[in-house]
Design a protein around this motif. Sequence first.
Motif, PDB file in Angstrom:
ATOM      1  N   LEU A 106      55.826   9.458  95.579  1.00 35.91           N
ATOM      2  CA  LEU A 106      56.006  10.802  95.021  1.00 35.91           C
ATOM      3  C   LEU A 106      54.783  11.255  94.239  1.00 35.91           C
ATOM      4  CD1 LEU A 106      59.696  10.371  93.787  1.00 35.91           C
ATOM      5  CD2 LEU A 106      58.941  11.669  95.769  1.00 35.91           C
ATOM      6  N   GLY A 107      53.749  10.462  94.282  1.00 31.93           N
ATOM      7  CA  GLY A 107      52.514  10.872  93.616  1.00 31.93           C
ATOM      8  C   GLY A 107      52.118   9.954  92.473  1.00 31.93           C
ATOM      9  N   ARG A 108      50.872  10.182  92.025  1.00 29.16           N
ATOM     10  CA  ARG A 108      50.314   9.368  90.939  1.00 29.16           C
ATOM     11  C   ARG A 108      50.204  10.231  89.687  1.00 29.16           C
ATOM     12  NH1 ARG A 108      46.459   9.524  87.997  1.00 29.16           N
ATOM     13  NH2 ARG A 108      45.693   7.666  86.940  1.00 29.16           N
ATOM     14  N   PHE A 109      50.543   9.635  88.545  1.00 27.42           N
ATOM     15  CA  PHE A 109      50.559  10.384  87.278  1.00 27.42           C
ATOM     16  C   PHE A 109      49.895   9.575  86.178  1.00 27.42           C
ATOM     17  CE2 PHE A 109      53.871  11.967  89.937  1.00 27.42           C
ATOM     18  CZ  PHE A 109      53.792  13.343  89.788  1.00 27.42           C
ATOM     19  N   ASP A 110      49.214  10.282  85.279  1.00 26.86           N
ATOM     20  CA  ASP A 110      48.579   9.593  84.146  1.00 26.86           C
ATOM     21  C   ASP A 110      49.623   9.082  83.161  1.00 26.86           C
ATOM     22  OD1 ASP A 110      45.896  10.163  84.954  1.00 26.86           O
ATOM     23  OD2 ASP A 110      46.206  12.233  84.304  1.00 26.86           O
TER      24      ASP A 110
ATOM     25  N   PRO B  83      42.702  18.216  83.597  1.00 30.00           N
ATOM     26  CA  PRO B  83      43.913  17.993  82.803  1.00 30.00           C
ATOM     27  C   PRO B  83      44.676  16.769  83.262  1.00 30.00           C
ATOM     28  CG  PRO B  83      44.036  20.067  84.070  1.00 30.00           C
ATOM     29  CD  PRO B  83      42.743  19.425  84.407  1.00 30.00           C
ATOM     30  N   LYS B  84      45.360  16.135  82.331  1.00 33.60           N
ATOM     31  CA  LYS B  84      46.158  14.947  82.661  1.00 33.60           C
ATOM     32  C   LYS B  84      47.381  15.379  83.484  1.00 33.60           C
ATOM     33  CE  LYS B  84      44.467  11.666  79.655  1.00 33.60           C
ATOM     34  NZ  LYS B  84      43.646  10.611  80.234  1.00 33.60           N
ATOM     35  N   SER B  85      47.896  14.442  84.271  1.00 40.49           N
ATOM     36  CA  SER B  85      49.128  14.711  85.019  1.00 40.49           C
ATOM     37  C   SER B  85      50.261  13.949  84.344  1.00 40.49           C
ATOM     38  CB  SER B  85      48.978  14.279  86.472  1.00 40.49           C
ATOM     39  OG  SER B  85      48.597  12.926  86.533  1.00 40.49           O
ATOM     40  N   ILE B  86      51.372  14.656  84.141  1.00 41.53           N
ATOM     41  CA  ILE B  86      52.528  14.045  83.476  1.00 41.53           C
ATOM     42  C   ILE B  86      53.757  14.204  84.352  1.00 41.53           C
ATOM     43  CG2 ILE B  86      53.987  14.034  81.411  1.00 41.53           C
ATOM     44  CD1 ILE B  86      51.732  15.199  79.812  1.00 41.53           C
TER      45      ILE B  86
ATOM     46  N   LEU C 134      58.625   2.718  89.307  1.00 39.54           N
ATOM     47  CA  LEU C 134      57.271   3.070  88.862  1.00 39.54           C
ATOM     48  C   LEU C 134      56.376   1.889  89.228  1.00 39.54           C
ATOM     49  CD1 LEU C 134      59.055   4.926  86.977  1.00 39.54           C
ATOM     50  CD2 LEU C 134      57.373   4.490  85.200  1.00 39.54           C
ATOM     51  N   VAL C 135      55.272   2.189  89.890  1.00 40.44           N
ATOM     52  CA  VAL C 135      54.352   1.109  90.266  1.00 40.44           C
ATOM     53  C   VAL C 135      53.056   1.308  89.486  1.00 40.44           C
ATOM     54  CG1 VAL C 135      53.120   0.004  92.177  1.00 40.44           C
ATOM     55  CG2 VAL C 135      55.384   1.030  92.564  1.00 40.44           C
TER      56      VAL C 135
END
Length: 330
Positions: free
Chosen positions: A149-153, A2-5, A132-133
């Motif tokens: 804080l983490g990576r998101f799609d 599943p994608k991360s949002i 946001l990077v």
Amino acid sequence: MPKSIAIIGAGIAGLTLGKRLQTQANVTIFEKSRGLGGRMASRRRENYAFDHGAQYFTARSERFRTLVIEAMVAGSLAEWPTAVPKLTGPGHLATDARTGEARYVGAPAMTGLANHMARGLEIRRETTIGSLVSEENGWQLRDQDQRDLGRFDLVMSTAPAPQTARLLPQAFSGQAALVQARLSGCFTLMVGLEFAPQLGFEAARIDDEILSFMAVNSTKPGRPRKPALVVHSRNDWAEANLESDQSAVTEQMLAALESRTGVNFRQAPWIDLHRWPFANVEQPAGEPFLFDPALCLGACGDWCIGNRVEAAFQSASALADLLTKILAEG
Ligand code: FAD
């Protein structure tokens, strides 16, 4: 997989989006405050309770009414007030022309609806998104101290338009609409009393150069009985005074309150002021939501549609409709 949002903000828009997407994606909501609800805000001080943001809201669309009924059944919402007359001077009240439409408040505080919606959602409170990077096929979120804080799609911002404009990159296709949206400020005076004043109303619009609205907050369902007033300034007056000394702002609001109610509240046991730099939508972005499919970035909130709790819900619902479709297509 599943994608991360990532969703920025746990106001009504962020929570609506989170609830709608949680079965299709790994959703994380980041909220800079400790409490949820954003501008549907409440605070407790010295046994007084104040809802210092939105006062009440209406539900005109079918979808929003469904949420309202669900939250009412759960005890997280209640109807209040029955009327909102206009106060022109001490004891002078013009009747409310719109008594037919139900108005709702969170219970036992305005944050009740947000707390109800938050059940089952992953929310990282007291976490401010600073930047946001761009990464390959996604975004790394950082807090204000540059901590990862983490990576998101995908990343969706529900912060007020000026804050979203600063967070999202210049390349975001919605930047022009973000700049178009305009929000105005507001000051909220909170007064805690020993005895309930005999004002003759639960809530009133105020015909004044400084004040716009007041509520006897302690008459809302589920609040502590200790008498508490919430008084909003006019937006144009707030805009002209946003950088003024806050004790001067408090004194001017108290003087205006005395002239409209005939009561001097200066000796009240509790007096506090809240400054909202982005309170009410003056000019909406004019699009139900913003989404950039190439960058996998989006934004929504009341500022897309209009100055109402329901507008924030509708904006997030419209963005959720699109994202649900995209996620289903893989
Ligand atoms: P918000 O509630 O502003 O939510 C955005 C969230 O994003 C906030 O929780 C914020 O803390 C968070 N955030 C921002 N930046 C970051 C970041 N960098 N990182 C993490 N989190 C972040 N509406 C009505 O219908 N009736 C009323 O009577 C009414 N009166 C109002 C009176 C006042 C004084 C104010 C301020 C508003 C009032 N409103 C009223 C408007 C109503 O509150 C809003 O329309 C609605 O709450 C907006 O919801 P939202 O989710 O779009 O935005």
